[in-house]
Design a protein around this motif. Structure first.
Motif, PDB file in Angstrom:
ATOM      1  N   CYS A 132       0.815  -1.215   0.000  1.00  0.00           N
ATOM      2  CA  CYS A 132       0.000   0.000   0.000  1.00  0.00           C
ATOM      3  C   CYS A 132       0.846   1.262   0.000  1.00  0.00           C
ATOM      4  CB  CYS A 132      -0.879   0.050   1.246  1.00  0.00           C
ATOM      5  SG  CYS A 132      -2.223  -1.086   1.217  1.00  0.00           S
ATOM      6  N   MET A 133       0.318   2.276  -0.623  1.00  0.00           N
ATOM      7  CA  MET A 133       0.840   3.627  -0.457  1.00  0.00           C
ATOM      8  C   MET A 133       0.051   4.227   0.705  1.00  0.00           C
ATOM      9  SD  MET A 133       3.132   4.157  -2.816  1.00  0.00           S
ATOM     10  CE  MET A 133       3.298   5.923  -2.799  1.00  0.00           C
ATOM     11  N   ILE A 134       0.702   5.085   1.461  1.00  0.00           N
ATOM     12  CA  ILE A 134       0.050   5.705   2.601  1.00  0.00           C
ATOM     13  C   ILE A 134       0.081   7.213   2.400  1.00  0.00           C
ATOM     14  CG2 ILE A 134       0.080   6.020   5.103  1.00  0.00           C
ATOM     15  CD1 ILE A 134       2.119   3.263   4.146  1.00  0.00           C
ATOM     16  N   ALA A 135      -1.082   7.815   2.537  1.00  0.00           N
ATOM     17  CA  ALA A 135      -1.167   9.269   2.436  1.00  0.00           C
ATOM     18  C   ALA A 135      -1.712   9.819   3.749  1.00  0.00           C
ATOM     19  CB  ALA A 135      -2.073   9.681   1.286  1.00  0.00           C
ATOM     20  N   VAL A 136      -1.102  10.896   4.217  1.00  0.00           N
ATOM     21  CA  VAL A 136      -1.584  11.610   5.389  1.00  0.00           C
ATOM     22  C   VAL A 136      -1.932  13.010   4.927  1.00  0.00           C
ATOM     23  CG1 VAL A 136      -1.004  12.508   7.670  1.00  0.00           C
ATOM     24  CG2 VAL A 136      -0.196  10.244   6.981  1.00  0.00           C
ATOM     25  N   ASN A 137      -3.193  13.352   5.090  1.00  0.00           N
ATOM     26  CA  ASN A 137      -3.681  14.666   4.652  1.00  0.00           C
ATOM     27  C   ASN A 137      -3.320  14.931   3.187  1.00  0.00           C
ATOM     28  OD1 ASN A 137      -4.672  15.067   7.287  1.00  0.00           O
ATOM     29  ND2 ASN A 137      -2.681  15.828   7.925  1.00  0.00           N
ATOM     30  N   GLU A 138      -3.490  13.893   2.370  1.00  0.00           N
ATOM     31  CA  GLU A 138      -3.308  13.928   0.921  1.00  0.00           C
ATOM     32  C   GLU A 138      -1.854  14.034   0.459  1.00  0.00           C
ATOM     33  OE1 GLU A 138      -6.012  16.708  -0.875  1.00  0.00           O
ATOM     34  OE2 GLU A 138      -7.741  15.776   0.080  1.00  0.00           O
ATOM     35  N   ASN A 139      -0.903  13.733   1.344  1.00  0.00           N
ATOM     36  CA  ASN A 139       0.515  13.713   0.994  1.00  0.00           C
ATOM     37  C   ASN A 139       1.068  12.330   1.308  1.00  0.00           C
ATOM     38  OD1 ASN A 139       0.940  16.543   0.258  1.00  0.00           O
ATOM     39  ND2 ASN A 139       0.452  16.929   2.410  1.00  0.00           N
ATOM     40  N   LYS A 194      -0.996  12.919  13.963  1.00  0.00           N
ATOM     41  CA  LYS A 194      -1.503  13.865  14.946  1.00  0.00           C
ATOM     42  C   LYS A 194      -3.030  13.854  14.953  1.00  0.00           C
ATOM     43  CE  LYS A 194       0.815  17.047  12.726  1.00  0.00           C
ATOM     44  NZ  LYS A 194       1.282  16.165  11.712  1.00  0.00           N
ATOM     45  N   ASP A 195      -3.592  14.429  15.978  1.00  0.00           N
ATOM     46  CA  ASP A 195      -5.036  14.568  16.091  1.00  0.00           C
ATOM     47  C   ASP A 195      -5.588  15.259  14.843  1.00  0.00           C
ATOM     48  OD1 ASP A 195      -7.539  14.402  17.420  1.00  0.00           O
ATOM     49  OD2 ASP A 195      -7.326  16.468  18.104  1.00  0.00           O
ATOM     50  N   GLN A 196      -6.677  14.751  14.332  1.00  0.00           N
ATOM     51  CA  GLN A 196      -7.392  15.283  13.168  1.00  0.00           C
ATOM     52  C   GLN A 196      -6.755  14.917  11.824  1.00  0.00           C
ATOM     53  OE1 GLN A 196     -10.466  16.748  13.592  1.00  0.00           O
ATOM     54  NE2 GLN A 196     -10.111  16.224  15.728  1.00  0.00           N
ATOM     55  N   ASP A 197      -5.685  14.129  11.827  1.00  0.00           N
ATOM     56  CA  ASP A 197      -5.104  13.673  10.562  1.00  0.00           C
ATOM     57  C   ASP A 197      -6.065  12.726   9.850  1.00  0.00           C
ATOM     58  OD1 ASP A 197      -2.729  15.072  10.636  1.00  0.00           O
ATOM     59  OD2 ASP A 197      -1.522  13.383  11.378  1.00  0.00           O
ATOM     60  N   ILE A 198      -5.982  12.720   8.540  1.00  0.00           N
ATOM     61  CA  ILE A 198      -6.740  11.782   7.710  1.00  0.00           C
ATOM     62  C   ILE A 198      -5.723  10.925   6.970  1.00  0.00           C
ATOM     63  CG2 ILE A 198      -8.360  11.505   5.808  1.00  0.00           C
ATOM     64  CD1 ILE A 198      -9.547  14.234   6.633  1.00  0.00           C
ATOM     65  N   ILE A 199      -5.777   9.632   7.235  1.00  0.00           N
ATOM     66  CA  ILE A 199      -4.831   8.692   6.657  1.00  0.00           C
ATOM     67  C   ILE A 199      -5.551   7.832   5.642  1.00  0.00           C
ATOM     68  CG2 ILE A 199      -3.353   6.689   7.137  1.00  0.00           C
ATOM     69  CD1 ILE A 199      -4.072   9.345   9.715  1.00  0.00           C
ATOM     70  N   ALA A 200      -4.949   7.657   4.471  1.00  0.00           N
ATOM     71  CA  ALA A 200      -5.526   6.802   3.438  1.00  0.00           C
ATOM     72  C   ALA A 200      -4.549   5.684   3.117  1.00  0.00           C
ATOM     73  CB  ALA A 200      -5.831   7.602   2.176  1.00  0.00           C
ATOM     74  N   PHE A 201      -5.051   4.456   3.155  1.00  0.00           N
ATOM     75  CA  PHE A 201      -4.272   3.304   2.724  1.00  0.00           C
ATOM     76  C   PHE A 201      -4.731   2.980   1.315  1.00  0.00           C
ATOM     77  CE2 PHE A 201      -3.943   2.876   7.314  1.00  0.00           C
ATOM     78  CZ  PHE A 201      -2.590   2.656   7.457  1.00  0.00           C
ATOM     79  N   ILE A 202      -3.837   3.141   0.345  1.00  0.00           N
ATOM     80  CA  ILE A 202      -4.180   3.023  -1.056  1.00  0.00           C
ATOM     81  C   ILE A 202      -3.445   1.812  -1.644  1.00  0.00           C
ATOM     82  CG2 ILE A 202      -4.215   4.204  -3.282  1.00  0.00           C
ATOM     83  CD1 ILE A 202      -3.847   6.830  -1.532  1.00  0.00           C
ATOM     84  N   PRO A 203      -4.192   0.734  -1.932  1.00  0.00           N
ATOM     85  CA  PRO A 203      -3.553  -0.449  -2.492  1.00  0.00           C
ATOM     86  C   PRO A 203      -3.183  -0.245  -3.958  1.00  0.00           C
ATOM     87  CG  PRO A 203      -5.909  -0.805  -2.293  1.00  0.00           C
ATOM     88  CD  PRO A 203      -5.609   0.552  -1.702  1.00  0.00           C
ATOM     89  N   PRO A 204      -2.318  -1.113  -4.493  1.00  0.00           N
ATOM     90  CA  PRO A 204      -1.968  -1.012  -5.912  1.00  0.00           C
ATOM     91  C   PRO A 204      -3.217  -1.150  -6.771  1.00  0.00           C
ATOM     92  CG  PRO A 204      -0.659  -2.701  -4.808  1.00  0.00           C
ATOM     93  CD  PRO A 204      -1.680  -2.236  -3.830  1.00  0.00           C
ATOM     94  N   VAL A 205      -3.216  -0.458  -7.872  1.00  0.00           N
ATOM     95  CA  VAL A 205      -4.365  -0.494  -8.779  1.00  0.00           C
ATOM     96  C   VAL A 205      -3.910  -1.082 -10.100  1.00  0.00           C
ATOM     97  CG1 VAL A 205      -6.055   0.926  -9.982  1.00  0.00           C
ATOM     98  CG2 VAL A 205      -5.315   1.581  -7.698  1.00  0.00           C
TER      99      VAL A 205
END
Length: 77
Positions: free
Chosen positions: A47-54, A63-74
């Protein structure tokens, strides 16, 4: 509070598109371990990992209020 977003195969494996985690000041790696303790079959390996779209590495501190996305290979055509 951290919001974790799941996509594609991970979303299907867990049965959720998001998860709220009441932790902060942990690394992405620790977050993965925490999620795997509840959902052991989650395929985080490629997976690629993005925190707050980075995109970030496993040692990124969350940190508090972060948004984390786990993005698998496509794949597709």
């Amino acid at each position: 509070m951290i919001t974790v977003l799941f996509f594609a195969g991970i979303k299907e494996e867990i049965g959720l598109d998001r998860l709220i985690v009441e932790k902060e000041n942990i690394t992405v790696s620790h977050l993965k371990q925490y999620i795997k303790s509840t959902y052991p079959s989650v395929p985080f390996n490629h997976c690629m990992i993005a925190v707050n779209e980075n995109f970030v590495a496993d040692d990124e501190i969350l940190k508090d209020q972060d948004i984390i996305a786990f993005i698998p290979p496509v794949s597709g055509g």
